[in-house]
Design a protein around this motif. Structure first.
Motif, PDB file in Angstrom:
ATOM      1  N   VAL A 214       0.837  -1.201   0.000  1.00 20.21           N
ATOM      2  CA  VAL A 214       0.000   0.000   0.000  1.00 20.21           C
ATOM      3  C   VAL A 214       0.873   1.254   0.000  1.00 20.21           C
ATOM      4  O   VAL A 214       0.652   2.188  -0.781  1.00 20.21           O
ATOM      5  CB  VAL A 214      -0.966   0.006   1.212  1.00 20.21           C
ATOM      6  CG1 VAL A 214      -1.651   1.358   1.347  1.00 20.21           C
ATOM      7  CG2 VAL A 214      -1.995  -1.092   1.066  1.00 20.21           C
ATOM      8  N   ARG A 215       1.899   1.250   0.865  1.00 20.73           N
ATOM      9  CA  ARG A 215       2.811   2.395   0.905  1.00 20.73           C
ATOM     10  C   ARG A 215       3.437   2.629  -0.462  1.00 20.73           C
ATOM     11  O   ARG A 215       3.483   3.745  -0.975  1.00 20.73           O
ATOM     12  CB  ARG A 215       3.926   2.121   1.920  1.00 20.73           C
ATOM     13  CG  ARG A 215       3.724   2.803   3.227  1.00 20.73           C
ATOM     14  CD  ARG A 215       4.926   2.741   4.136  1.00 20.73           C
ATOM     15  NE  ARG A 215       5.833   1.647   3.948  1.00 20.73           N
ATOM     16  CZ  ARG A 215       6.414   0.977   4.957  1.00 20.73           C
ATOM     17  NH1 ARG A 215       6.144   1.287   6.203  1.00 20.73           N
ATOM     18  NH2 ARG A 215       7.272   0.012   4.712  1.00 20.73           N
ATOM     19  N   PHE A 216       3.921   1.534  -1.052  1.00 25.87           N
ATOM     20  CA  PHE A 216       4.566   1.622  -2.365  1.00 25.87           C
ATOM     21  C   PHE A 216       3.615   2.227  -3.394  1.00 25.87           C
ATOM     22  O   PHE A 216       3.954   3.169  -4.107  1.00 25.87           O
ATOM     23  CB  PHE A 216       5.010   0.224  -2.808  1.00 25.87           C
ATOM     24  CG  PHE A 216       5.375   0.141  -4.250  1.00 25.87           C
ATOM     25  CD1 PHE A 216       6.588   0.642  -4.688  1.00 25.87           C
ATOM     26  CD2 PHE A 216       4.517  -0.424  -5.181  1.00 25.87           C
ATOM     27  CE1 PHE A 216       6.927   0.583  -6.018  1.00 25.87           C
ATOM     28  CE2 PHE A 216       4.850  -0.476  -6.512  1.00 25.87           C
ATOM     29  CZ  PHE A 216       6.061   0.023  -6.938  1.00 25.87           C
ATOM     30  N   PHE A 217       2.408   1.688  -3.439  1.00 21.38           N
ATOM     31  CA  PHE A 217       1.437   2.132  -4.426  1.00 21.38           C
ATOM     32  C   PHE A 217       1.100   3.618  -4.242  1.00 21.38           C
ATOM     33  O   PHE A 217       1.034   4.375  -5.207  1.00 21.38           O
ATOM     34  CB  PHE A 217       0.183   1.264  -4.322  1.00 21.38           C
ATOM     35  CG  PHE A 217      -0.927   1.721  -5.196  1.00 21.38           C
ATOM     36  CD1 PHE A 217      -0.897   1.459  -6.559  1.00 21.38           C
ATOM     37  CD2 PHE A 217      -2.002   2.426  -4.675  1.00 21.38           C
ATOM     38  CE1 PHE A 217      -1.905   1.904  -7.381  1.00 21.38           C
ATOM     39  CE2 PHE A 217      -3.020   2.873  -5.492  1.00 21.38           C
ATOM     40  CZ  PHE A 217      -2.973   2.604  -6.846  1.00 21.38           C
ATOM     41  N   CYS A 218       0.902   4.020  -2.975  1.00 18.56           N
ATOM     42  CA  CYS A 218       0.520   5.415  -2.728  1.00 18.56           C
ATOM     43  C   CYS A 218       1.649   6.374  -3.098  1.00 18.56           C
ATOM     44  O   CYS A 218       1.425   7.396  -3.747  1.00 18.56           O
ATOM     45  CB  CYS A 218       0.140   5.616  -1.264  1.00 18.56           C
ATOM     46  SG  CYS A 218      -1.405   4.808  -0.851  1.00 18.56           S
ATOM     47  N   ILE A 219       2.884   6.033  -2.703  1.00 21.36           N
ATOM     48  CA  ILE A 219       4.006   6.930  -3.013  1.00 21.36           C
ATOM     49  C   ILE A 219       4.207   7.018  -4.522  1.00 21.36           C
ATOM     50  O   ILE A 219       4.413   8.095  -5.075  1.00 21.36           O
ATOM     51  CB  ILE A 219       5.302   6.465  -2.314  1.00 21.36           C
ATOM     52  CG1 ILE A 219       5.109   6.519  -0.802  1.00 21.36           C
ATOM     53  CG2 ILE A 219       6.476   7.345  -2.722  1.00 21.36           C
ATOM     54  CD1 ILE A 219       6.294   6.027  -0.011  1.00 21.36           C
ATOM     55  N   LEU A 220       4.085   5.874  -5.183  1.00 21.08           N
ATOM     56  CA  LEU A 220       4.274   5.868  -6.630  1.00 21.08           C
ATOM     57  C   LEU A 220       3.239   6.760  -7.318  1.00 21.08           C
ATOM     58  O   LEU A 220       3.559   7.532  -8.221  1.00 21.08           O
ATOM     59  CB  LEU A 220       4.168   4.437  -7.158  1.00 21.08           C
ATOM     60  CG  LEU A 220       4.554   4.259  -8.616  1.00 21.08           C
ATOM     61  CD1 LEU A 220       5.439   3.043  -8.767  1.00 21.08           C
ATOM     62  CD2 LEU A 220       3.361   4.124  -9.516  1.00 21.08           C
ATOM     63  N   THR A 221       1.995   6.655  -6.854  1.00 24.35           N
ATOM     64  CA  THR A 221       0.943   7.477  -7.460  1.00 24.35           C
ATOM     65  C   THR A 221       1.223   8.964  -7.246  1.00 24.35           C
ATOM     66  O   THR A 221       1.092   9.769  -8.168  1.00 24.35           O
ATOM     67  CB  THR A 221      -0.424   7.104  -6.861  1.00 24.35           C
ATOM     68  OG1 THR A 221      -0.551   5.690  -6.907  1.00 24.35           O
ATOM     69  CG2 THR A 221      -1.552   7.743  -7.619  1.00 24.35           C
ATOM     70  N   ILE A 222       1.612   9.303  -6.009  1.00 26.44           N
ATOM     71  CA  ILE A 222       1.891  10.722  -5.740  1.00 26.44           C
ATOM     72  C   ILE A 222       3.071  11.208  -6.591  1.00 26.44           C
ATOM     73  O   ILE A 222       3.029  12.309  -7.161  1.00 26.44           O
ATOM     74  CB  ILE A 222       2.194  10.943  -4.234  1.00 26.44           C
ATOM     75  CG1 ILE A 222       0.980  10.575  -3.381  1.00 26.44           C
ATOM     76  CG2 ILE A 222       2.606  12.390  -3.972  1.00 26.44           C
ATOM     77  CD1 ILE A 222      -0.186  11.500  -3.502  1.00 26.44           C
TER      78      ILE A 222
END
Lengths: 212, 254, 262
Positions: free
Chosen positions: C112-120
């Motif tokens: 989840v952390r990975f996905f959120c940071i990547l999106t931002i």
């Protein structure tokens, strides 16, 4: 060999940025000592782009293929510019291919860039006198290429495995580290051989690239 | 080498070397780079390919030698279908910029590169290197570093590196670009005597007039004209409509 | 290669209008706050924040999905492996294969952390032309040498990429086969890389001469730049957006510290 976003605790990310900041500052100081730093900037920039492009070449190793890292080679021909070049290359990779990450840019620069500086010093060891024998150059080229890859791989593996979760027990961690390193040894040998061939090509075609 | 191919040329005069039927190619879905190309070139013919920048000349070359896969249609070389991605030593491409082609530290190695990939024996490779070098008139360059040569010399090395594979068809992409007058003259003399089937893409219309017995005019991926060089190039309306000019030597005749 | 990231840089949205310099400050602090998150309870919060920002940016979902393809196997391997090796609480056992609770939670946390940071990050660099982003970094104090190198390297990426593609075509046309691994093939690839370096080197000498002839290295441009900085105004949108994201980032960090452990 890049740590993605979200994989390691923030303390590692911050430490990574701090070390990268320090090494960048030190590299810039060394660059300023140069007689004509302006002249080397276009050169370093084009090499940054060239190495970025060259890292897209894949070496067939059936049944798979590997990508070259070439950070040892960058150190050997770019000197203190290599750390900056790697930082910029990693930034491009993050933004364009989502390889690595913004929060981990610092730590990834440490993993790739410090071994490059190590390779620079290895390769230019005893290089001032023009009497260095050819075999000696080849040995140093191999050490620079293979050594910096092993160093990067070790840093990467240790950081990832010891930080990804607190739930692994110490023995499992050590085993996992050894296991990953074995596979990197093969890559290091290829990278070392490749560096020797590349250096010998440049010696024949454009030796001034190798003289600082 | 010359004699060998010359005698076979007589036999093959009527056999088609290149047959392109209903060929189309698109880099992106929206726009075709090549549209409905139909073309037949006989063995031994020397054909010039002209057209403004972006007309599709290089793309046509890359599809003929199997680097790009056609979107539709087919290409046959000596009645054999071109299979994209499969190495075919019968066809050679001389790139516009010789630096794209030369990658070895010695001229000798560079010319041997193709024959070695064909799996020939060491003696055969050596023989081909010597023949290709003497044929292009650069035997004296054998031990030089390709990156250190002049533009004209590099151009001849690039040609020799293709010749060494003894291809039956050679495509030249802008061979006279960046050459000085003497090097250009040497290239023209060479092309006039070359026995292979050749297709030369160029903006150097004067050279094509001297070298080719047929010329094809390409515009926006379509063949607009196909015929005798003097006839096509002296047609002012046709040339100007396709972004070209009548070459100087032809304006003087009128 | 370089144009992909600029594909949606010229859309119009709230995020696009947010000046890149302030956007960098706001979204980077958010990225760091996200990487601080260790508590499962905060995961829904960061997902909501990410979704809101992504929706505000007007970037198409297909763009995000296409970008997710690259990071690939390493992440997948770690996320699949962890539930089986990390932790003590067994929730499922099948022969020697044991699924562990702590491992599962760690996997979820990381992905989840990975996905959120990547999106931002994608929103940050996808909503402005790349050159604008680099210039924004310069105004935030990135050293001049690094800015110059980044701009020049970026300028030549595509060109050198095309150069490599053409050279690869040329060796393929002369019968080079990529699939095999041999000493000779490795040497050819080293020569290919070497030729690329030699050509870049020769080009860089010309670039340098052209730059010097147009006044590179004189100190005058510095003054220009400072004036420009003063002129750029911190208007309402920039102020609101930047302070809002920074406040969110700080609150997330405080929540992470204050919340009880899982």
């Amino acid at each position: 060999m890049h740590i993605p976003d979200g994989f390691v605790p923030p303390s590692i990310c911050i430490a990574g940025y701090a070390i990268t900041g320090g090494v960048t500052w030190y590299s810039l100081q060394q660059i300023k000592k140069d007689s004509n730093p302006q002249k080397k900037i276009p050169r370093a920039s084009l090499f940054t782009a060239a190495f970025f492009v060259a890292s897209l070449i894949h070496i067939p190793l059936p049944p798979a293929s590997i990508h070259l890292v070439l950070n040892g080679m960058m150190g050997a021909i770019l000197g203190y510019y290599s750390f900056l070049a790697i930082l910029i290359g990693l930034f491009f990779q993050t933004v364009m291919f989502q390889h690595g990450g913004l929060s981990t840019l610092g730590i990834n620069a440490v993993i790739m860039g410090i071994p490059a500086l190590f390779a620079y010093h290895i390769f230019h060891f005893n290089n001032r006198s023009n009497t260095r024998k050819k075999i000696w150059t080849q040995v140093l080229a191999f050490c620079a290429g293979a050594g910096s890859l092993i160093l990067s791989a070790t840093l990467f593996t240790v950081i990832i495995i010891t930080n990804i979760t607190s739930e692994l027990d110490a023995q499992t961690e050590i085993n996992a580290i050894y296991l990953s390193l074995i596979s990197y040894v093969i890559q290091a040998i290829i990278e070392g051989a490749f560096t020797v061939m590349l250096i010998s090509f440049l010696e024949q075609v454009k030796p001034e690239i190798l003289r600082q | 080498m010359k004699e060998l191919t010359r005698s076979s040329r007589l036999i093959k005069l009527q056999t088609p070397a290149v047959t392109i039927s209903n060929l189309g190619f698109a880099y992106t879905e929206s726009k075709n780079t090549l549209t409905d190309i139909n073309l037949q070139i006989s063995a031994g013919e020397s054909v010039g390919l002209i057209g403004a920048n972006g007309a599709g000349k290089t793309t046509l070359f890359l599809t003929i030698c199997g680097i790009l896969t056609p979107t539709y249609g087919e290409i046959k070389l000596f009645e054999k279908l071109v299979q994209p991605g499969i190495f075919n030593p019968d066809i050679g491409l001389v790139f516009q910029n010789p630096d794209d082609q030369l990658l070895c530290p010695r001229v000798r190695d560079d010319i041997a590169f193709g024959p070695e990939n064909m799996g020939l024996s060491a003696e055969e490779v050596d023989k081909r290197v010597c023949v290709a070098l003497s044929f292009t008139g650069i035997s004296h360059l054998i031990d030089r570093v390709p990156h250190h040569l002049s533009g004209g010399e590099k151009c001849m090395v690039a040609i020799a590196s293709v010749l060494a594979m003894l291809p039956q068809i050679i495509l030249y992409d802008e061979p006279s670009a960046n050459l000085d007058l003497r090097a250009r003259r040497r290239l023209i003399k060479f092309l006039q005597t070359a026995p292979e089937t050749t297709i030369i893409s160029s903006h150097d219309l004067e050279m094509l007039l001297e070298v080719c017995d047929r010329v094809i005019l390409l515009n926006q991926g379509r063949i607009v004209a196909d015929g005798i060089p003097q006839n096509i190039m002296s047609d002012r309306i046709l040339m100007e409509a396709n972004g070209l000019e009548v070459p100087h030597s032809l304006t003087h005749h009128h | 290669m370089r144009l992909i990231i600029d594909r949606y840089a010229y859309l119009d949205s709230l995020i696009h209008r947010w000046q890149q310099k302030y956007k960098l400050v706001g979204l980077i602090s958010l990225i760091f706050a996200f990487s601080f998150v260790q508590k499962i309870t905060l995961l829904p919060v960061i997902v909501v924040i990410t979704t809101v920002i992504f929706c505000l940016s007007n970037l198409p979902l297909s763009f995000l999905l296409s970008r997710l393809r690259y990071p690939g196997w390493f992440i997948l391997a770690v996320v699949i492996l962890l539930p089986f090796v990390a932790g003590d609480t067994i929730i499922f056992q099948w022969g020697w294969l044991t699924l562990k609770e702590e491992g599962c939670w760690t996997s979820i946390l990381i992905s989840v952390r990975f996905f959120c940071i990547l999106t931002i990050s994608l929103v940050l660099f996808g909503t402005a032309p790349f050159l604008t982003s680099i210039k924004a970094m310069r105004s935030l104090g990135l050293p001049q040498v690094i800015v110059d190198m980044t701009l020049l390297a970026y300028r030549y990426l595509e060109e050198l990429g095309n150069m490599l593609t053409t050279m690869q075509r040329a060796i393929r046309l002369r019968g080079f086969r990529y699939q095999q691994f041999s000493r000779r093939n490795l040497k050819i690839l080293a020569q290919l890389t070497g030729s690329l370096l030699v050509r870049s080197y020769e080009r860089s000498n010309k670039v340098y001469q052209a730059m010097i002839l147009r006044g590179y290295g004189y100190k005058i441009p510095q003054i220009d730049r400072q004036q420009k900085n003063r002129l750029s105004q911190l208007d309402k949108l920039n102020f609101l957006a930047t302070s809002a994201t920074v406040i969110i980032a700080i609150s997330l960090t405080i929540a992470e510290i204050l919340l009880p452990a899982n």
